[in-house]
Design an enzyme around this catalytic site. Structure first.
Site, PDB file in Angstrom:
ATOM      1  N   HIS A  78     -11.281   2.397 -12.466  1.00  0.00           N
ATOM      2  CA  HIS A  78     -11.062   0.977 -12.483  1.00  0.00           C
ATOM      3  C   HIS A  78     -10.966   0.248 -13.610  1.00  0.00           C
ATOM      4  CE1 HIS A  78     -11.393  -2.881 -10.744  1.00  0.00           C
ATOM      5  NE2 HIS A  78     -12.208  -3.240 -11.259  1.00  0.00           N
TER       6      HIS A  78
ATOM      7  N   TYR B 110     -12.363  -3.933   1.577  1.00  0.00           N
ATOM      8  CA  TYR B 110     -13.821  -2.769   0.911  1.00  0.00           C
ATOM      9  C   TYR B 110     -14.892  -3.333   0.606  1.00  0.00           C
ATOM     10  CZ  TYR B 110     -11.755  -4.236  -3.805  1.00  0.00           C
ATOM     11  OH  TYR B 110     -11.769  -4.831  -4.982  1.00  0.00           O
ATOM     12  N   GLU B 111     -14.688  -4.643   0.248  1.00  0.00           N
ATOM     13  CA  GLU B 111     -16.082  -5.321  -0.055  1.00  0.00           C
ATOM     14  C   GLU B 111     -16.968  -5.593   1.239  1.00  0.00           C
ATOM     15  OE1 GLU B 111     -15.508  -9.086  -2.753  1.00  0.00           O
ATOM     16  OE2 GLU B 111     -13.338  -8.586  -1.918  1.00  0.00           O
TER      17      GLU B 111
ATOM     18  N   SER C 206      -5.957  -8.808  -8.959  1.00  0.00           N
ATOM     19  CA  SER C 206      -7.060  -8.345 -10.078  1.00  0.00           C
ATOM     20  C   SER C 206      -6.193  -8.304 -11.336  1.00  0.00           C
ATOM     21  CB  SER C 206      -7.150  -6.859  -9.741  1.00  0.00           C
ATOM     22  OG  SER C 206      -7.701  -6.495  -8.734  1.00  0.00           O
TER      23      SER C 206
ATOM     24  N   MET D 268      -5.132  -2.312  -2.022  1.00  0.00           N
ATOM     25  CA  MET D 268      -6.113  -2.260  -1.365  1.00  0.00           C
ATOM     26  C   MET D 268      -6.196  -4.100  -0.761  1.00  0.00           C
ATOM     27  SD  MET D 268      -9.080  -0.403  -3.399  1.00  0.00           S
ATOM     28  CE  MET D 268      -8.624   1.233  -4.064  1.00  0.00           C
ATOM     29  N   SER D 269      -5.150  -4.767  -0.850  1.00  0.00           N
ATOM     30  CA  SER D 269      -4.928  -6.055  -0.649  1.00  0.00           C
ATOM     31  C   SER D 269      -3.620  -6.490  -0.087  1.00  0.00           C
ATOM     32  CB  SER D 269      -5.070  -6.745  -1.789  1.00  0.00           C
ATOM     33  OG  SER D 269      -4.174  -6.751  -2.838  1.00  0.00           O
TER      34      SER D 269
ATOM     35  N   HIS E 179     -11.800  -8.945  -0.020  1.00  0.00           N
ATOM     36  CA  HIS E 179     -10.867  -7.444   0.498  1.00  0.00           C
ATOM     37  C   HIS E 179     -11.663  -6.794   1.492  1.00  0.00           C
ATOM     38  CE1 HIS E 179     -10.047  -8.180  -3.871  1.00  0.00           C
ATOM     39  NE2 HIS E 179      -8.847  -7.326  -3.629  1.00  0.00           N
TER      40      HIS E 179
ATOM     41  N   HIS F  26     -12.328 -11.054  -9.918  1.00  0.00           N
ATOM     42  CA  HIS F  26     -11.916 -11.907  -9.007  1.00  0.00           C
ATOM     43  C   HIS F  26     -13.024 -13.255  -9.139  1.00  0.00           C
ATOM     44  CE1 HIS F  26      -9.085  -9.697  -6.544  1.00  0.00           C
ATOM     45  NE2 HIS F  26      -9.458  -8.673  -7.369  1.00  0.00           N
TER      46      HIS F  26
ATOM     47  N   ALA G 132      -2.601  -5.929  -7.962  1.00  0.00           N
ATOM     48  CA  ALA G 132      -2.660  -4.662  -8.749  1.00  0.00           C
ATOM     49  C   ALA G 132      -2.431  -3.291  -7.802  1.00  0.00           C
ATOM     50  CB  ALA G 132      -3.930  -4.458  -9.623  1.00  0.00           C
TER      51      ALA G 132
ATOM     52  N   ASN H  11      -1.171   1.923 -12.756  1.00  0.00           N
ATOM     53  CA  ASN H  11      -1.414   3.104 -12.875  1.00  0.00           C
ATOM     54  C   ASN H  11      -0.308   3.990 -12.086  1.00  0.00           C
ATOM     55  OD1 ASN H  11      -3.308   1.887 -10.926  1.00  0.00           O
ATOM     56  ND2 ASN H  11      -3.185   4.009 -10.140  1.00  0.00           N
TER      57      ASN H  11
HETATM   58  N1  HPA Z   1      -4.591   2.744  -5.537  1.00  0.00           N
HETATM   59  C1  HPA Z   1      -4.986   1.595  -4.519  1.00  0.00           C
HETATM   60  N2  HPA Z   1      -5.340   0.498  -5.132  1.00  0.00           N
HETATM   61  C2  HPA Z   1      -4.925   0.090  -6.433  1.00  0.00           C
HETATM   62  C3  HPA Z   1      -4.596   1.546  -7.324  1.00  0.00           C
HETATM   63  C4  HPA Z   1      -4.299   2.721  -6.837  1.00  0.00           C
HETATM   64  O1  HPA Z   1      -3.853   3.624  -7.300  1.00  0.00           O
HETATM   65  N3  HPA Z   1      -4.328   0.709  -8.511  1.00  0.00           N
HETATM   66  C5  HPA Z   1      -4.571  -0.714  -8.355  1.00  0.00           C
HETATM   67  N4  HPA Z   1      -5.210  -0.802  -7.170  1.00  0.00           N
END
Ligand code: HPA
Length: 279
Positions: A254, A92-93, A37, A218-219, A90, A68, A120, A242
């Site tokens: 996000h 989650y998609e 990302s 998440m990847s 992903h 993406h 990310a 973050n």
């Molecule tokens: N958690 C999960 N996935 C992420 C995060 C997070 O804090 N930041 C960027 N992708």
């Protein structure tokens, strides 16, 4: 999960044959770079490129995430022939992990030997801040449905693959050397996979911290498991966008993750570019 092995294998062969038909005969990259990302800018550094929308490749899923883009590039980066996945898939998609990692098998069939994964991630380790880069030395996959579930693809790898050295140790050292050469601070650590799409709770982050995780995302893990199964060498870099949940007083969003990804992308791109000249 892989339900019908023959159908899955046929899909891999068809996708690979289609990509081959779109690239020059003498072009066969051994490196594939996957952009996480916000790390899209690296795609604009690829020259002499052929750009193939995922939607054109038989069997490829379509990425649904903003940021993406969803195209495969075949071209040159720093003088090296590369494939570049601009956009990934992903769990989650809604994709099964065997679907999200389909492209890794296709890359293996096309002759790719090195997979460079970027992502990310939320920073957990002490000292991390948005903008930090972490080379992944190992991962925690407890929350990830195995992309190898179902019949084993014996042509690619064994039923019970060893996971002691998923991330190539030589690559870790090389990335550390490259970072030093170009003056980038590079941390190292363990990446924990969480399914998402919701961010983690502070309690989950504390639990992951106790387990030794340096970053969370998440990847990457499903792809690394499949690439290792295919015998590829893997390098992976997390861009900390973050602090993970509960480690700062701000709620996660996000938008902020994407903005910080854009900020950290220049150092991550510089690192990847240097790295591929050394392997
Ligand atoms: N958690 C999960 N996935 C992420 C995060 C997070 O804090 N930041 C960027 N992708």
């Amino acid at each position: 999960m892989i339900n019908d092995k023959e159908i899955y294998l046929t899909d891999i062969r068809n996708a690979s044959a289609y990509i081959k038909s779109r690239i020059p005969e003498d072009f066969s990259p051994e490196i594939c770079i996957v952009l996480g990302s916000g790390l899209g800018p690296l795609a604009s550094d690829v020259t002499d490129e052929i750009s193939i929308p995922y939607a054109d490749i038989p069997g490829f899923p379509r990425s649904t995430v903003p940021g993406h883009e969803g195209r495969l590039l075949a071209g040159k980066l720093e003088g090296r022939d590369v494939f570049m996945m601009s956009g990934r898939f992903h769990y989650y998609e809604g994709f099964d992990t065997s679907v999200a990692t389909f492209y890794v098998r296709v890359m293996a069939l096309l002759g790719v030997k090195t997979l460079i994964l970027t992502n990310a991630a939320g920073g957990i380790k002490e000292g991390f801040k948005p903008g930090s880069l972490m080379v992944i030395k190992d991962h925690i996959s407890f929350f990830c449905e195995s992309p190898l579930r179902g019949p084993n693809l014996d042509d690619f790898g064994p039923r019970f693959p060893d996971q002691s050295h998923v991330y190539d140790e030589g690559y870790v050292t090389k990335l550390e050397e490259c970072a030093e050469e170009i003056g980038i601070e590079l941390f190292h650590g363990t990446y924990a996979f969480c399914r998402g799409p919701q961010y983690e709770t502070p309690a989950e982050i504390q639990a992951l911290k106790l387990l030794g995780a340096g970053a969370v995302g998440m990847s990457t893990v499903p792809e690394a498991i499949v690439a290792a199964h295919c015998g590829m060498k893997i390098a992976a870099i997390s861009c900390v966008t973050n602090l993970a949940a509960g480690l700062s007083d701000k709620p996660l969003n996000h938008q902020e993750v994407m903005e910080n990804a854009a900020k950290v992308s220049s150092s991550c791109c510089a690192l990847v570019k240097r790295f591929i000249t050394k392997i």
